[in-house]
Scaffold this motif. Structure first.
Motif, mmCIF file in Angstrom:
data_model
loop_
_atom_site.group_PDB
_atom_site.id
_atom_site.type_symbol
_atom_site.label_atom_id
_atom_site.label_comp_id
_atom_site.label_asym_id
_atom_site.label_seq_id
_atom_site.Cartn_x
_atom_site.Cartn_y
_atom_site.Cartn_z
ATOM 1 N N GLN A 70 0.861 -1.179 0.000
ATOM 2 C CA GLN A 70 0.000 0.000 0.000
ATOM 3 C C GLN A 70 0.888 1.216 0.000
ATOM 4 O O GLN A 70 1.503 1.516 1.018
ATOM 5 C CB GLN A 70 -0.843 0.057 1.282
ATOM 6 C CG GLN A 70 -1.938 -0.935 1.375
ATOM 7 C CD GLN A 70 -3.249 -0.265 1.715
ATOM 8 O OE1 GLN A 70 -3.910 0.286 0.841
ATOM 9 N NE2 GLN A 70 -3.624 -0.278 2.966
ATOM 10 N N ILE A 71 0.877 1.953 -1.076
ATOM 11 C CA ILE A 71 1.735 3.134 -1.131
ATOM 12 C C ILE A 71 1.314 4.153 -0.081
ATOM 13 O O ILE A 71 2.100 5.006 0.333
ATOM 14 C CB ILE A 71 1.723 3.750 -2.545
ATOM 15 C CG1 ILE A 71 2.640 4.955 -2.655
ATOM 16 C CG2 ILE A 71 0.330 4.172 -2.941
ATOM 17 C CD1 ILE A 71 4.098 4.616 -2.616
ATOM 18 N N THR A 72 0.078 4.056 0.395
ATOM 19 C CA THR A 72 -0.401 5.019 1.388
ATOM 20 C C THR A 72 0.105 4.720 2.804
ATOM 21 O O THR A 72 -0.117 5.522 3.707
ATOM 22 C CB THR A 72 -1.937 5.065 1.398
ATOM 23 O OG1 THR A 72 -2.419 3.721 1.459
ATOM 24 C CG2 THR A 72 -2.463 5.711 0.128
ATOM 25 N N PRO A 77 6.608 5.766 1.143
ATOM 26 C CA PRO A 77 7.022 6.776 0.165
ATOM 27 C C PRO A 77 8.511 7.082 0.171
ATOM 28 O O PRO A 77 9.137 7.159 -0.884
ATOM 29 C CB PRO A 77 6.173 7.994 0.539
ATOM 30 C CG PRO A 77 4.913 7.389 1.056
ATOM 31 C CD PRO A 77 5.373 6.186 1.841
ATOM 32 N N SER A 78 9.110 7.214 1.344
ATOM 33 C CA SER A 78 10.530 7.549 1.350
ATOM 34 C C SER A 78 11.357 6.378 0.831
ATOM 35 O O SER A 78 12.387 6.569 0.161
ATOM 36 C CB SER A 78 10.983 7.980 2.744
ATOM 37 O OG SER A 78 10.848 6.905 3.643
ATOM 38 N N VAL A 80 10.298 4.241 -1.457
ATOM 39 C CA VAL A 80 10.083 4.265 -2.911
ATOM 40 C C VAL A 80 10.987 5.307 -3.551
ATOM 41 O O VAL A 80 11.611 5.067 -4.588
ATOM 42 C CB VAL A 80 8.608 4.579 -3.248
ATOM 43 C CG1 VAL A 80 8.430 4.853 -4.732
ATOM 44 C CG2 VAL A 80 7.717 3.423 -2.814
ATOM 45 N N ARG A 81 11.055 6.438 -2.900
ATOM 46 C CA ARG A 81 11.891 7.516 -3.414
ATOM 47 C C ARG A 81 13.348 7.071 -3.541
ATOM 48 O O ARG A 81 13.977 7.239 -4.593
ATOM 49 C CB ARG A 81 11.779 8.698 -2.454
ATOM 50 C CG ARG A 81 12.689 9.842 -2.767
ATOM 51 C CD ARG A 81 12.511 10.956 -1.741
ATOM 52 N NE ARG A 81 13.414 12.030 -2.058
ATOM 53 C CZ ARG A 81 14.702 12.017 -1.764
ATOM 54 N NH1 ARG A 81 15.223 10.984 -1.156
ATOM 55 N NH2 ARG A 81 15.463 13.036 -2.107
ATOM 56 N N LEU A 96 5.739 0.415 -11.015
ATOM 57 C CA LEU A 96 5.177 0.399 -9.668
ATOM 58 C C LEU A 96 3.849 -0.338 -9.593
ATOM 59 O O LEU A 96 2.986 -0.163 -10.450
ATOM 60 C CB LEU A 96 4.959 1.833 -9.187
ATOM 61 C CG LEU A 96 4.417 1.932 -7.771
ATOM 62 C CD1 LEU A 96 5.540 1.766 -6.772
ATOM 63 C CD2 LEU A 96 3.704 3.254 -7.559
ATOM 64 N N ALA A 97 3.680 -1.131 -8.558
ATOM 65 C CA ALA A 97 2.400 -1.789 -8.310
ATOM 66 C C ALA A 97 1.984 -1.599 -6.865
ATOM 67 O O ALA A 97 2.800 -1.735 -5.957
ATOM 68 C CB ALA A 97 2.495 -3.275 -8.621
ATOM 69 N N ASP A 98 0.722 -1.275 -6.678
ATOM 70 C CA ASP A 98 0.145 -1.146 -5.339
ATOM 71 C C ASP A 98 -0.864 -2.271 -5.184
ATOM 72 O O ASP A 98 -1.781 -2.403 -5.991
ATOM 73 C CB ASP A 98 -0.535 0.222 -5.221
ATOM 74 C CG ASP A 98 -1.252 0.400 -3.889
ATOM 75 O OD1 ASP A 98 -0.860 1.305 -3.143
ATOM 76 O OD2 ASP A 98 -2.205 -0.347 -3.598
ATOM 77 N N ASP A 100 -2.963 -3.014 -2.625
ATOM 78 C CA ASP A 100 -4.161 -2.859 -1.812
ATOM 79 C C ASP A 100 -4.152 -3.819 -0.628
ATOM 80 O O ASP A 100 -5.204 -4.227 -0.161
ATOM 81 C CB ASP A 100 -5.384 -3.157 -2.664
ATOM 82 C CG ASP A 100 -6.283 -1.948 -2.743
ATOM 83 O OD1 ASP A 100 -6.021 -0.993 -1.995
ATOM 84 O OD2 ASP A 100 -7.217 -1.956 -3.550
#
Lengths: 339, 339
Positions: A70-72, A77-78, A80-81, A96-98, A100
DNA sequence: GTGAAAGCGCTAACAC
DNA sequence: GTGTTAGCGCTTTCAC
């Protein structure tokens, strides 16, 4: 806007397509003079290599699939960055794949990436057990590195923070600042972070207080659980709440203050991960920072090193050292400012 | 693990490669009997189409590049999530780029994606002006949709929230709950969100108070600025702080409480975007929720609709309606619970 | 409705 | 060092 191909550059520079390819890809030595001519022609015509054709022929797309739950989730996020930067620096692109948070979706995304001929997969598994089958199958086809979470022993290479070391840093800090009645607020389930952090607490807390190892409350990795845990635990007046991640800590901290507790005076609160929210809480959260940049760099290194058909027995698990970040939730503000 | 190709499926099912292709891609009508045989053979052999070969031949990769300023900006993860789902549902894959908030990096990433023959680009520009050149060049080559932020008029299709409508919702809510001395805490610069939100405040605030339009403080979209702004503004005792985004609001809220202000009793605080942090603040932030799912769906729709060489004059700007989320920072908790 | 053949743009053997 | 020759796996005319 007809695309310029190698053929046209070859025509313009008076040599063969193969030579042009060699100059531009740097695959093999080429005469200095020819090289110059070719480069000039390519420049003049505005040649842009077609990665798709290259990929078809060379059987490598220069593409890495990044699959996450879950990217959320604020910790990702950091990560991924850093991964994006590390991979881009090697000329690779990131798909990229999310998922869920669903293992079925995860399996589908992995399959889609394999169909697109990714060179490798970077994967944060949704679930320790339910992700295993799809992960093992994928690992048999391409280099695959597990990040942050495990997926059973020997399934794939993996890179993660040393959770036990992180917990030890927290316990040492609390001991050094005089806390003697700690309590752990963790997450149930088999996720490696949940298990390892709890085990490390149980192993280390006895040094502060023989009874401390037993003071463990388990919920999930959420703010809501942190709030609920504070309600349950506060009546027994612990002097430190050691939370398994920052979300739990943020919830606990918020509720403790609503209950009138003095943080950090009466009770310290600590988190884990150092997500952006940790610095924003009031007081700011003492927590364990994951070495996100190193995690990414190490993952990228493992990906490029492992040959496609490597021996499954040589699977490696890399553990990186975390760092304690002391803030106001465990120590009075003036102490931090003065240090 | 030799990959199964069309050729092998053709051999196994006793028909030509072309026919197999037609059956599996559904390109053209095929005899029912043949289709069945082919499908069975494909299934049995475990055939998986090679997207790279398909892409080379059909000149379409089924890949969309998503370029954003900084994935660590807390508003983006949910947008990325929705975009990933919307695009995956159409069978497209997402290449992700993080630009580190730097237009030069952004231009490089756009170039890399074009080299990889993405079918289209989804782009949140780093800067209204400094991104323009690269964006315009890219828009001439592939369908390109701008998200969330603009990049000058007529450069590309764009999808964003209706900032003016969002601001109006906030002002109406504050007026209805009796606030009469609002103050705006915004961001300087030319970013469309900054400009539009400020303009909407200035246009609408006069209805509450003739002097309100002039009460505007500008910094940047950060928590630190929110804290600083609260220090500056609180001495003049406004009864509402209307912040240009949730980060500013979170900072302002935190500092106001440290200064002893009663929120929402003495002063209301509002944000914009509804990032996860908004619900975690104490009291939780009243804010304007961006219609993230619709933004993503609309962006995906624009991408697929626009033919490659569409008339630049037909560029469209889609504005979607936001939604007011009332929480404790503007209204006493019991009022919310009772409503 | 189906097959044969021609490539998409590029790289990799293999000669010279 | 450079050119020639084959394709990578697939889609797409063009015949039949």
């Amino acid at each position: 806007m007809a695309e310029v191909t190698l053929r046209e550059v070859a025509l313009a520079s008076g040599c063969s397509i193969a030579t042009v390819s060699r100059v531009l890809a740097g695959t093999r030595p080429v005469g200095a003079e020819t090289a110059r001519t070719v480069r000039a022609a390519a420049e003049r015509l505005g040649y842009r290599p077609n990665h798709v054709a290259r990929a078809l022929r060379s059987r490598t797309t220069g593409t890495v699939g990044l699959v996450l739950p879950q990217i959320t989730n604020p910790f990702f996020p950091s990560l991924v960055r850093e991964l994006e930067h590390a991979l881009h620096a090697e000329g690779r692109a990131v798909l990229l794949a999310d998922c869920d948070d669903d293992p079925v979706t995860e399996a589908a995304r992995i399959g889609a990436f394999l169909g697109r001929q990714v060179d490798a997969l970077l994967l944060i598994p949704v679930d320790e057990r339910r992700s295993r089958e799809a992960v093992a199958a994928a690992a048999a086809r391409v280099p695959l590195v597990l990040l942050d979470r495990g997926c059973g022993p020997g399934v794939a290479d993996s890179v993660a923070v040393d959770n036990a070391a992180g917990m030890a840093l927290v316990l040492d800090h609390l001991a050094a600042t005089g806390r003697r009645r700690p309590c752990f607020v963790g997450a149930a389930g088999t996720a490696s972070a949940a298990v390892e952090r709890r085990a490390a607490y149980e192993a280390g807390a006895a040094a502060l207080d023989p009874a401390a190892s037993g003071r463990v409350e388990l919920g999930d990795f959420s703010v809501a659980w942190g709030r609920a845990a504070a309600d349950r635990i506060w009546p027994s007046r612990p002097d430190a709440l050691i939370c398994a991640n920052d979300l739990i800590a943020a919830g606990a901290l918020q509720r403790l203050r609503q209950l009138g507790a003095d943080v950090p005076g009466e009770v310290a609160v600590t988190g884990f991960d150092d997500i952006p929210l940790a610095g924003l809480a009031d007081p700011a959260l003492t927590t364990v920072r994951q070495p996100v940049g190193e995690l990414a760099a190490e993952a990228a290194r493992l990906l490029s090193r492992r040959p496609a058909d490597a021996d499954p027995a040589s699977r490696r698990t890399v553990r990186l050292a975390p760092q304690l970040v002391v803030r106001g939730s465990s120590v009075p503000a003036d102490v931090i400012a003065g240090s």
